[in-house]
Design an enzyme around this catalytic site. Structure first.
Site, PDB file in Angstrom:
ATOM      1  N   GLU A  70      -2.086  -2.943   7.118  1.00  0.00           N
ATOM      2  CA  GLU A  70      -3.420  -2.463   6.748  1.00  0.00           C
ATOM      3  C   GLU A  70      -3.645  -2.505   5.252  1.00  0.00           C
ATOM      4  OE1 GLU A  70      -1.073   0.678   5.361  1.00  0.00           O
ATOM      5  OE2 GLU A  70      -0.911  -0.320   7.289  1.00  0.00           O
ATOM      6  N   ASP A  71      -2.560  -2.378   4.469  1.00  0.00           N
ATOM      7  CA  ASP A  71      -2.704  -2.415   3.016  1.00  0.00           C
ATOM      8  C   ASP A  71      -3.162  -3.788   2.540  1.00  0.00           C
ATOM      9  OD1 ASP A  71      -0.353  -3.548   3.865  1.00  0.00           O
ATOM     10  OD2 ASP A  71       0.934  -2.517   2.419  1.00  0.00           O
ATOM     11  N   ASN A  72      -2.541  -4.847   3.091  1.00  0.00           N
ATOM     12  CA  ASN A  72      -2.952  -6.197   2.726  1.00  0.00           C
ATOM     13  C   ASN A  72      -4.391  -6.472   3.164  1.00  0.00           C
ATOM     14  OD1 ASN A  72      -2.263  -9.187   2.014  1.00  0.00           O
ATOM     15  ND2 ASN A  72      -3.028  -9.278   4.110  1.00  0.00           N
ATOM     16  N   GLY A 119       0.771  -1.240   0.000  1.00  0.00           N
ATOM     17  CA  GLY A 119       0.000   0.000   0.000  1.00  0.00           C
ATOM     18  C   GLY A 119       0.794   1.277   0.000  1.00  0.00           C
TER      19      GLY A 119
END
Length: 458
Positions: free
Chosen positions: A247-249, A222
Protein backbone atom coordinates in the site's frame (compact mmCIF):
# COMPACT_ATOMS: atom_id res chain seq x y z
CA UNK A 1 31.41 -23.37 -46.15
CA UNK A 2 33.31 -20.55 -44.49
CA UNK A 3 31.39 -17.98 -46.49
CA UNK A 4 28.07 -19.50 -45.38
CA UNK A 5 29.04 -19.56 -41.71
CA UNK A 6 30.59 -16.08 -41.54
CA UNK A 7 27.29 -14.16 -41.16
CA UNK A 8 26.31 -16.21 -38.10
CA UNK A 9 29.76 -15.77 -36.63
CA UNK A 10 29.58 -12.02 -37.17
CA UNK A 11 26.25 -11.84 -35.36
CA UNK A 12 27.61 -13.87 -32.48
CA UNK A 13 30.66 -11.63 -32.30
CA UNK A 14 28.42 -8.56 -32.32
CA UNK A 15 26.27 -9.96 -29.53
CA UNK A 16 29.35 -10.89 -27.55
CA UNK A 17 30.88 -7.44 -27.98
CA UNK A 18 27.57 -5.80 -27.03
CA UNK A 19 27.45 -7.89 -23.87
CA UNK A 20 31.03 -6.94 -23.03
CA UNK A 21 30.40 -3.22 -23.34
CA UNK A 22 27.08 -3.41 -21.48
CA UNK A 23 28.78 -5.29 -18.64
CA UNK A 24 31.52 -2.65 -18.41
CA UNK A 25 28.94 0.14 -18.44
CA UNK A 26 26.93 -1.65 -15.74
CA UNK A 27 29.99 -1.95 -13.53
CA UNK A 28 30.76 1.76 -13.80
CA UNK A 29 27.10 2.64 -13.17
CA UNK A 30 27.14 0.55 -10.00
CA UNK A 31 30.45 2.17 -9.00
CA UNK A 32 28.75 5.55 -9.40
CA UNK A 33 25.83 4.37 -7.25
CA UNK A 34 28.27 3.26 -4.53
CA UNK A 35 30.23 6.52 -4.52
CA UNK A 36 27.27 8.87 -4.88
CA UNK A 37 25.04 6.84 -2.56
CA UNK A 38 27.70 7.00 0.14
CA UNK A 39 28.13 10.74 -0.43
CA UNK A 40 24.39 11.37 -0.14
CA UNK A 41 24.00 9.25 3.01
CA UNK A 42 27.02 10.85 4.67
CA UNK A 43 25.76 14.33 3.79
CA UNK A 44 22.24 13.61 4.99
CA UNK A 45 22.72 11.38 8.03
CA UNK A 46 26.20 11.38 9.49
CA UNK A 47 25.84 14.64 11.39
CA UNK A 48 22.64 15.87 12.96
CA UNK A 49 21.29 18.97 11.27
CA UNK A 50 20.10 21.91 13.40
CA UNK A 51 16.35 22.11 13.85
CA UNK A 52 14.59 25.39 13.18
CA UNK A 53 12.18 26.06 16.02
CA UNK A 54 9.66 28.68 14.99
CA UNK A 55 6.69 30.15 16.82
CA UNK A 56 4.86 30.88 13.57
CA UNK A 57 1.70 28.69 13.58
CA UNK A 58 1.72 28.63 9.78
CA UNK A 59 5.03 26.74 9.88
CA UNK A 60 3.83 24.20 12.45
CA UNK A 61 0.33 23.10 11.36
CA UNK A 62 -1.30 20.43 13.53
CA UNK A 63 -0.51 16.81 12.64
CA UNK A 64 -2.20 13.48 13.32
CA UNK A 65 0.18 10.58 13.96
CA UNK A 66 -1.20 7.13 13.12
CA UNK A 67 0.54 4.09 14.58
CA UNK A 68 -0.93 0.66 13.75
CA UNK A 69 -0.22 -1.98 16.40
CA UNK A 70 -0.24 -5.77 16.37
CA UNK A 71 1.54 -7.72 19.06
CA UNK A 72 4.67 -6.63 20.87
CA UNK A 73 7.37 -5.67 18.40
CA UNK A 74 10.95 -5.72 19.53
CA UNK A 75 11.74 -2.47 21.35
CA UNK A 76 8.03 -1.53 21.25
CA UNK A 77 8.16 0.68 24.33
CA UNK A 78 11.06 2.75 22.97
CA UNK A 79 9.47 2.86 19.51
CA UNK A 80 6.21 4.31 20.79
CA UNK A 81 7.96 6.49 23.37
CA UNK A 82 9.79 8.28 20.55
CA UNK A 83 6.39 9.41 19.24
CA UNK A 84 5.18 10.75 22.58
CA UNK A 85 8.41 12.76 22.90
CA UNK A 86 8.15 14.62 19.59
CA UNK A 87 9.17 18.26 20.03
CA UNK A 88 6.26 19.57 17.99
CA UNK A 89 3.73 22.08 19.33
CA UNK A 90 0.51 20.45 18.14
CA UNK A 91 -0.08 16.81 17.29
CA UNK A 92 -2.71 14.15 17.84
CA UNK A 93 -1.63 10.54 18.35
CA UNK A 94 -3.94 7.69 17.31
CA UNK A 95 -2.88 4.11 18.05
CA UNK A 96 -4.92 1.49 16.20
CA UNK A 97 -5.20 -2.16 17.16
CA UNK A 98 -7.48 -4.83 15.70
CA UNK A 99 -8.03 -6.89 18.85
CA UNK A 100 -8.98 -5.56 22.31
CA UNK A 101 -6.82 -8.32 23.77
CA UNK A 102 -3.67 -7.33 21.90
CA UNK A 103 -0.65 -7.39 24.28
CA UNK A 104 0.63 -4.07 22.86
CA UNK A 105 -2.14 -2.31 24.82
CA UNK A 106 -0.24 -2.89 28.06
CA UNK A 107 2.71 -0.94 26.68
CA UNK A 108 0.40 1.82 25.43
CA UNK A 109 -1.31 2.11 28.84
CA UNK A 110 2.07 2.55 30.53
CA UNK A 111 3.05 5.32 28.10
CA UNK A 112 -0.31 7.08 28.46
CA UNK A 113 0.27 7.32 32.19
CA UNK A 114 3.77 8.71 31.66
CA UNK A 115 2.64 11.36 29.14
CA UNK A 116 -0.74 12.63 30.39
CA UNK A 117 -0.47 15.87 28.38
CA UNK A 118 -0.22 14.22 24.99
CA UNK A 119 -3.43 14.27 22.93
CA UNK A 120 -3.64 10.52 22.32
CA UNK A 121 -6.25 7.82 21.93
CA UNK A 122 -6.48 4.16 20.98
CA UNK A 123 -8.99 2.68 18.54
CA UNK A 124 -9.66 -1.05 18.83
CA UNK A 125 -11.32 -3.09 16.11
CA UNK A 126 -10.41 -2.84 12.44
CA UNK A 127 -12.72 -2.37 9.46
CA UNK A 128 -12.18 -4.63 6.49
CA UNK A 129 -11.76 -2.55 3.34
CA UNK A 130 -9.45 -5.02 1.60
CA UNK A 131 -6.95 -7.80 2.23
CA UNK A 132 -4.25 -5.51 3.64
CA UNK A 133 -4.44 -5.81 7.47
CA UNK A 134 -2.42 -2.63 8.00
CA UNK A 135 -4.92 -0.54 6.03
CA UNK A 136 -7.83 -2.30 7.75
CA UNK A 137 -6.25 -1.41 11.08
CA UNK A 138 -5.58 2.21 10.11
CA UNK A 139 -8.83 3.12 8.35
CA UNK A 140 -10.86 4.14 11.42
CA UNK A 141 -8.11 6.28 12.82
CA UNK A 142 -7.46 7.84 9.43
CA UNK A 143 -11.11 8.75 8.91
CA UNK A 144 -11.46 10.27 12.40
CA UNK A 145 -8.15 12.15 12.34
CA UNK A 146 -8.67 15.80 13.29
CA UNK A 147 -5.88 17.17 11.11
CA UNK A 148 -5.16 17.30 7.39
CA UNK A 149 -1.51 16.31 7.76
CA UNK A 150 -1.11 12.65 8.78
CA UNK A 151 2.05 10.75 9.66
CA UNK A 152 1.80 6.95 9.33
CA UNK A 153 4.50 5.33 11.44
CA UNK A 154 4.85 1.56 11.83
CA UNK A 155 5.02 0.14 15.35
CA UNK A 156 8.45 -1.34 14.66
CA UNK A 157 10.03 2.09 14.11
CA UNK A 158 11.53 4.70 16.42
CA UNK A 159 12.58 8.18 15.36
CA UNK A 160 14.43 11.23 16.61
CA UNK A 161 12.41 13.64 18.75
CA UNK A 162 12.71 16.37 16.08
CA UNK A 163 11.72 14.11 13.19
CA UNK A 164 8.17 15.44 12.89
CA UNK A 165 9.28 19.06 12.93
CA UNK A 166 11.85 18.53 10.18
CA UNK A 167 9.40 16.46 8.11
CA UNK A 168 6.70 19.12 8.23
CA UNK A 169 9.23 21.70 7.04
CA UNK A 170 9.73 19.62 3.90
CA UNK A 171 6.01 18.96 3.39
CA UNK A 172 5.34 22.72 3.40
CA UNK A 173 7.67 23.23 0.42
CA UNK A 174 5.91 23.95 -2.91
CA UNK A 175 4.44 20.91 -4.69
CA UNK A 176 5.71 18.42 -2.10
CA UNK A 177 3.03 15.81 -1.50
CA UNK A 178 4.81 13.18 0.59
CA UNK A 179 7.77 13.06 2.99
CA UNK A 180 9.40 9.77 3.96
CA UNK A 181 12.35 8.45 5.93
CA UNK A 182 14.99 5.88 4.98
CA UNK A 183 14.55 2.70 7.08
CA UNK A 184 17.69 1.76 9.00
CA UNK A 185 17.94 -1.61 10.75
CA UNK A 186 19.57 -1.39 14.18
CA UNK A 187 20.45 -3.78 17.00
CA UNK A 188 20.41 -7.05 15.00
CA UNK A 189 20.83 -10.04 17.30
CA UNK A 190 19.69 -13.09 15.31
CA UNK A 191 21.01 -14.37 11.99
CA UNK A 192 17.74 -13.40 10.29
CA UNK A 193 17.97 -9.86 11.66
CA UNK A 194 21.59 -9.59 10.53
CA UNK A 195 20.61 -10.66 7.02
CA UNK A 196 17.91 -7.99 6.94
CA UNK A 197 20.39 -5.46 8.33
CA UNK A 198 22.89 -6.38 5.59
CA UNK A 199 20.30 -5.76 2.87
CA UNK A 200 18.53 -2.69 4.27
CA UNK A 201 21.68 -0.83 5.38
CA UNK A 202 23.66 -1.79 2.28
CA UNK A 203 22.40 -2.14 -1.26
CA UNK A 204 18.88 -0.96 -0.38
CA UNK A 205 19.95 2.22 1.42
CA UNK A 206 22.34 3.10 -1.40
CA UNK A 207 19.81 2.55 -4.21
CA UNK A 208 16.85 4.04 -2.30
CA UNK A 209 18.64 7.28 -1.45
CA UNK A 210 20.18 7.73 -4.90
CA UNK A 211 16.93 7.02 -6.75
CA UNK A 212 15.04 9.46 -4.55
CA UNK A 213 17.69 12.10 -5.23
CA UNK A 214 17.32 11.48 -8.98
CA UNK A 215 13.53 11.80 -8.50
CA UNK A 216 12.71 9.86 -11.66
CA UNK A 217 9.61 8.24 -10.20
CA UNK A 218 8.03 7.30 -6.89
CA UNK A 219 10.29 5.19 -4.64
CA UNK A 220 8.73 4.77 -1.21
CA UNK A 221 8.87 2.42 1.76
CA UNK A 222 5.99 3.31 4.05
CA UNK A 223 7.46 2.49 7.44
CA UNK A 224 7.37 6.25 8.04
CA UNK A 225 5.61 8.64 5.67
CA UNK A 226 3.89 12.01 6.01
CA UNK A 227 1.25 13.43 3.65
CA UNK A 228 -1.99 15.42 3.54
CA UNK A 229 -5.40 13.76 3.64
CA UNK A 230 -6.59 16.37 1.16
CA UNK A 231 -3.94 15.23 -1.33
CA UNK A 232 -4.67 11.53 -0.88
CA UNK A 233 -8.34 12.44 -1.16
CA UNK A 234 -7.68 13.27 -4.81
CA UNK A 235 -6.90 9.55 -5.19
CA UNK A 236 -9.98 8.37 -3.28
CA UNK A 237 -8.57 8.45 0.26
CA UNK A 238 -6.93 5.56 2.11
CA UNK A 239 -9.65 2.94 1.59
CA UNK A 240 -8.90 2.07 -2.08
CA UNK A 241 -5.37 1.03 -1.10
CA UNK A 242 -6.59 -1.83 1.10
CA UNK A 243 -6.53 -4.15 -1.92
CA UNK A 244 -2.75 -3.82 -2.34
CA UNK A 245 -0.04 -5.64 -0.43
CA UNK A 246 2.40 -2.77 -0.95
CA UNK A 247 0.00 0.00 0.00
CA UNK A 248 2.93 2.34 0.60
CA UNK A 249 4.16 2.03 -2.99
CA UNK A 250 0.61 2.44 -4.30
CA UNK A 251 0.01 5.55 -2.17
CA UNK A 252 3.34 7.06 -3.21
CA UNK A 253 2.66 6.39 -6.89
CA UNK A 254 -0.86 7.81 -6.68
CA UNK A 255 0.38 11.04 -5.07
CA UNK A 256 3.25 11.26 -7.57
CA UNK A 257 0.80 10.86 -10.47
CA UNK A 258 -1.16 13.85 -9.13
CA UNK A 259 1.89 15.99 -9.87
CA UNK A 260 3.34 16.14 -6.35
CA UNK A 261 6.96 15.50 -5.47
CA UNK A 262 8.38 13.28 -2.73
CA UNK A 263 11.10 14.34 -0.33
CA UNK A 264 13.35 12.05 1.70
CA UNK A 265 13.95 13.70 5.06
CA UNK A 266 17.21 14.05 6.97
CA UNK A 267 15.95 11.63 9.61
CA UNK A 268 16.18 7.85 9.66
CA UNK A 269 13.38 5.45 10.54
CA UNK A 270 15.24 3.16 12.96
CA UNK A 271 14.00 -0.42 12.85
CA UNK A 272 15.13 -2.88 15.57
CA UNK A 273 13.99 -5.90 13.57
CA UNK A 274 13.03 -9.18 15.18
CA UNK A 275 13.40 -11.41 12.08
CA UNK A 276 14.66 -14.59 13.81
CA UNK A 277 15.81 -17.10 11.17
CA UNK A 278 17.26 -17.36 7.67
CA UNK A 279 13.96 -18.85 6.46
CA UNK A 280 12.00 -15.91 7.89
CA UNK A 281 14.27 -13.48 6.07
CA UNK A 282 14.02 -15.38 2.79
CA UNK A 283 10.22 -15.59 2.94
CA UNK A 284 9.98 -11.89 3.73
CA UNK A 285 12.27 -10.98 0.83
CA UNK A 286 10.42 -13.35 -1.49
CA UNK A 287 7.15 -11.64 -0.62
CA UNK A 288 8.75 -8.26 -1.27
CA UNK A 289 10.23 -9.31 -4.65
CA UNK A 290 6.96 -10.83 -5.84
CA UNK A 291 5.12 -7.65 -4.88
CA UNK A 292 7.65 -5.44 -6.67
CA UNK A 293 7.43 -7.70 -9.74
CA UNK A 294 4.02 -6.18 -10.42
CA UNK A 295 4.44 -2.79 -8.77
CA UNK A 296 7.72 -1.80 -10.48
CA UNK A 297 8.39 -4.45 -13.14
CA UNK A 298 11.20 -2.60 -14.94
CA UNK A 299 13.29 -1.99 -11.84
CA UNK A 300 12.67 -5.52 -10.57
CA UNK A 301 13.73 -7.09 -13.88
CA UNK A 302 17.25 -5.61 -13.70
CA UNK A 303 17.67 -6.16 -9.97
CA UNK A 304 19.98 -9.24 -10.22
CA UNK A 305 22.69 -7.32 -12.10
CA UNK A 306 22.75 -4.68 -9.35
CA UNK A 307 23.80 -7.30 -6.81
CA UNK A 308 27.48 -7.84 -6.06
CA UNK A 309 28.08 -11.39 -7.32
CA UNK A 310 26.35 -11.31 -10.71
CA UNK A 311 27.62 -7.79 -11.39
CA UNK A 312 31.14 -8.96 -10.52
CA UNK A 313 30.96 -12.07 -12.70
CA UNK A 314 29.83 -10.07 -15.74
CA UNK A 315 32.42 -7.35 -15.15
CA UNK A 316 35.23 -9.91 -14.66
CA UNK A 317 34.41 -11.49 -18.00
CA UNK A 318 34.13 -8.13 -19.77
CA UNK A 319 37.34 -6.64 -18.40
CA UNK A 320 39.16 -9.87 -19.27
CA UNK A 321 37.95 -9.68 -22.89
CA UNK A 322 38.78 -6.00 -23.31
CA UNK A 323 41.91 -5.59 -21.22
CA UNK A 324 43.14 -9.11 -20.48
CA UNK A 325 42.72 -8.67 -16.72
CA UNK A 326 42.66 -11.98 -14.83
CA UNK A 327 39.07 -12.81 -13.96
CA UNK A 328 39.81 -14.12 -10.49
CA UNK A 329 41.89 -11.08 -9.59
CA UNK A 330 39.24 -8.69 -10.87
CA UNK A 331 36.38 -10.50 -9.13
CA UNK A 332 38.28 -10.56 -5.83
CA UNK A 333 39.01 -6.84 -6.10
CA UNK A 334 35.37 -6.15 -7.03
CA UNK A 335 33.95 -8.02 -4.01
CA UNK A 336 36.48 -6.38 -1.68
CA UNK A 337 35.50 -2.91 -2.86
CA UNK A 338 31.81 -3.78 -2.53
CA UNK A 339 32.36 -5.00 1.03
CA UNK A 340 34.34 -1.90 2.00
CA UNK A 341 31.61 0.27 0.55
CA UNK A 342 28.96 -1.48 2.67
CA UNK A 343 31.12 -1.16 5.80
CA UNK A 344 31.53 2.57 5.12
CA UNK A 345 27.77 2.98 4.61
CA UNK A 346 27.08 1.07 7.83
CA UNK A 347 29.30 3.47 9.78
CA UNK A 348 27.37 6.44 8.36
CA UNK A 349 23.84 5.17 8.96
CA UNK A 350 24.42 3.92 12.50
CA UNK A 351 27.41 5.85 13.88
CA UNK A 352 26.40 5.12 17.49
CA UNK A 353 26.78 1.36 17.04
CA UNK A 354 29.36 0.26 19.64
CA UNK A 355 30.97 -1.98 17.03
CA UNK A 356 32.35 1.07 15.23
CA UNK A 357 35.71 2.65 15.90
CA UNK A 358 39.04 0.84 15.80
CA UNK A 359 37.35 -2.53 16.14
CA UNK A 360 34.74 -1.86 13.49
CA UNK A 361 36.29 -4.09 10.86
CA UNK A 362 36.55 -6.94 13.36
CA UNK A 363 32.96 -6.54 14.59
CA UNK A 364 31.35 -6.31 11.16
CA UNK A 365 29.06 -9.37 10.63
CA UNK A 366 30.94 -10.79 7.65
CA UNK A 367 29.11 -14.11 7.83
CA UNK A 368 25.69 -12.48 7.41
CA UNK A 369 26.99 -10.19 4.67
CA UNK A 370 28.49 -13.07 2.66
CA UNK A 371 25.39 -15.21 3.12
CA UNK A 372 23.08 -12.39 2.00
CA UNK A 373 25.15 -11.78 -1.12
CA UNK A 374 25.28 -15.51 -1.92
CA UNK A 375 21.53 -16.15 -1.64
CA UNK A 376 20.43 -12.95 -3.43
CA UNK A 377 20.24 -14.48 -6.92
CA UNK A 378 18.68 -17.87 -5.98
CA UNK A 379 16.12 -16.05 -3.83
CA UNK A 380 15.33 -13.70 -6.71
CA UNK A 381 14.82 -16.54 -9.20
CA UNK A 382 12.62 -18.45 -6.76
CA UNK A 383 10.53 -15.36 -6.07
CA UNK A 384 10.06 -14.41 -9.73
CA UNK A 385 8.81 -17.91 -10.53
CA UNK A 386 5.74 -17.63 -8.28
CA UNK A 387 2.81 -15.30 -7.72
CA UNK A 388 1.50 -16.30 -4.30
CA UNK A 389 2.56 -14.87 -0.95
CA UNK A 390 2.02 -16.05 2.61
CA UNK A 391 1.12 -13.08 4.78
CA UNK A 392 0.00 -13.18 8.41
CA UNK A 393 -1.21 -16.78 8.21
CA UNK A 394 -3.05 -16.43 4.88
CA UNK A 395 -2.02 -17.25 1.31
CA UNK A 396 -2.78 -14.65 -1.36
CA UNK A 397 -2.35 -14.50 -5.11
CA UNK A 398 -0.93 -11.32 -6.60
CA UNK A 399 -2.75 -9.87 -9.58
CA UNK A 400 -0.97 -8.12 -12.44
CA UNK A 401 -1.99 -4.69 -11.08
CA UNK A 402 -0.39 -5.44 -7.70
CA UNK A 403 -3.66 -6.06 -5.87
CA UNK A 404 -4.43 -9.21 -3.89
CA UNK A 405 -6.90 -12.04 -4.09
CA UNK A 406 -7.25 -14.76 -1.51
CA UNK A 407 -6.39 -18.23 -2.76
CA UNK A 408 -9.65 -20.22 -2.90
CA UNK A 409 -8.11 -23.27 -1.21
CA UNK A 410 -6.83 -21.23 1.73
CA UNK A 411 -8.90 -19.70 4.48
CA UNK A 412 -8.11 -16.71 6.59
CA UNK A 413 -7.04 -17.49 10.12
CA UNK A 414 -9.86 -18.03 12.57
CA UNK A 415 -8.41 -15.46 14.95
CA UNK A 416 -8.48 -12.73 12.30
CA UNK A 417 -12.05 -13.55 11.34
CA UNK A 418 -13.12 -13.57 14.96
CA UNK A 419 -11.56 -10.16 15.58
CA UNK A 420 -13.37 -8.67 12.59
CA UNK A 421 -16.71 -10.20 13.62
CA UNK A 422 -16.33 -8.98 17.20
CA UNK A 423 -15.47 -5.52 15.94
CA UNK A 424 -18.53 -5.33 13.72
CA UNK A 425 -20.88 -6.66 16.40
CA UNK A 426 -19.63 -4.29 19.07
CA UNK A 427 -20.70 -1.03 17.44
CA UNK A 428 -18.71 1.98 16.33
CA UNK A 429 -19.32 4.67 18.95
CA UNK A 430 -15.94 5.80 20.30
CA UNK A 431 -15.42 6.18 24.01
CA UNK A 432 -12.89 8.73 25.19
CA UNK A 433 -11.75 9.27 28.74
CA UNK A 434 -10.32 12.41 30.23
CA UNK A 435 -6.81 12.60 31.65
CA UNK A 436 -8.32 11.62 34.99
CA UNK A 437 -8.15 8.05 33.74
CA UNK A 438 -4.50 8.01 34.70
CA UNK A 439 -5.41 8.90 38.27
CA UNK A 440 -7.73 6.07 39.09
CA UNK A 441 -10.13 5.01 36.35
CA UNK A 442 -9.01 2.29 33.92
CA UNK A 443 -7.44 3.62 30.74
CA UNK A 444 -9.12 1.00 28.56
CA UNK A 445 -12.77 1.81 28.31
CA UNK A 446 -15.62 -0.67 27.98
CA UNK A 447 -17.37 -0.33 24.65
CA UNK A 448 -17.21 -1.08 20.96
CA UNK A 449 -14.32 1.21 20.11
CA UNK A 450 -11.81 1.16 22.93
CA UNK A 451 -10.28 4.51 23.62
CA UNK A 452 -7.87 6.43 25.76
CA UNK A 453 -8.57 9.84 27.09
CA UNK A 454 -7.96 12.83 24.89
CA UNK A 455 -4.80 14.32 26.42
CA UNK A 456 -4.58 17.98 25.48
CA UNK A 457 -1.42 19.98 26.09
CA UNK A 458 -1.66 22.33 29.01
Amino acid sequence: MDEQSSPSHSWLDLLRLTGVYLSVCLWFVMLAFHVFGYYLCRTMYYEKKPTKKTTNPAMTPPVTILRPLKGVDRNLYENLDSTFRQSYPSFELILSVASPNDPSLEVVERLMKEYPNVDARVITGDREVGFNPKVNNLIRGYETAKNDIVWILDSGIWVDENCLRRSVELLLLPKVGLVHQLPCVVKPTTIGAKLEWSFMNGVHARMYTTLNWLSISSCIIGKSMLFRKSVLGLCGGLEPFGKYMSEDNAIGTAIWNQGFKHRQSLDLAYHPTKTPTIEDFCMRMSRWIRTRKYAVPGATAIEPVTESILCGILASWAFNVLFGINRTVFFTLHMTLWLLSDIALWSVLDPNDPAHGLGGFLNFPYDAWLLREAIALPMYLYSMAGQTVDWRGTTYRLRANGSLEECPDKKRSSQKSQNVDDSRRSGTVPVELSSAGAEGRPLIAEGGERGYGSRQSN
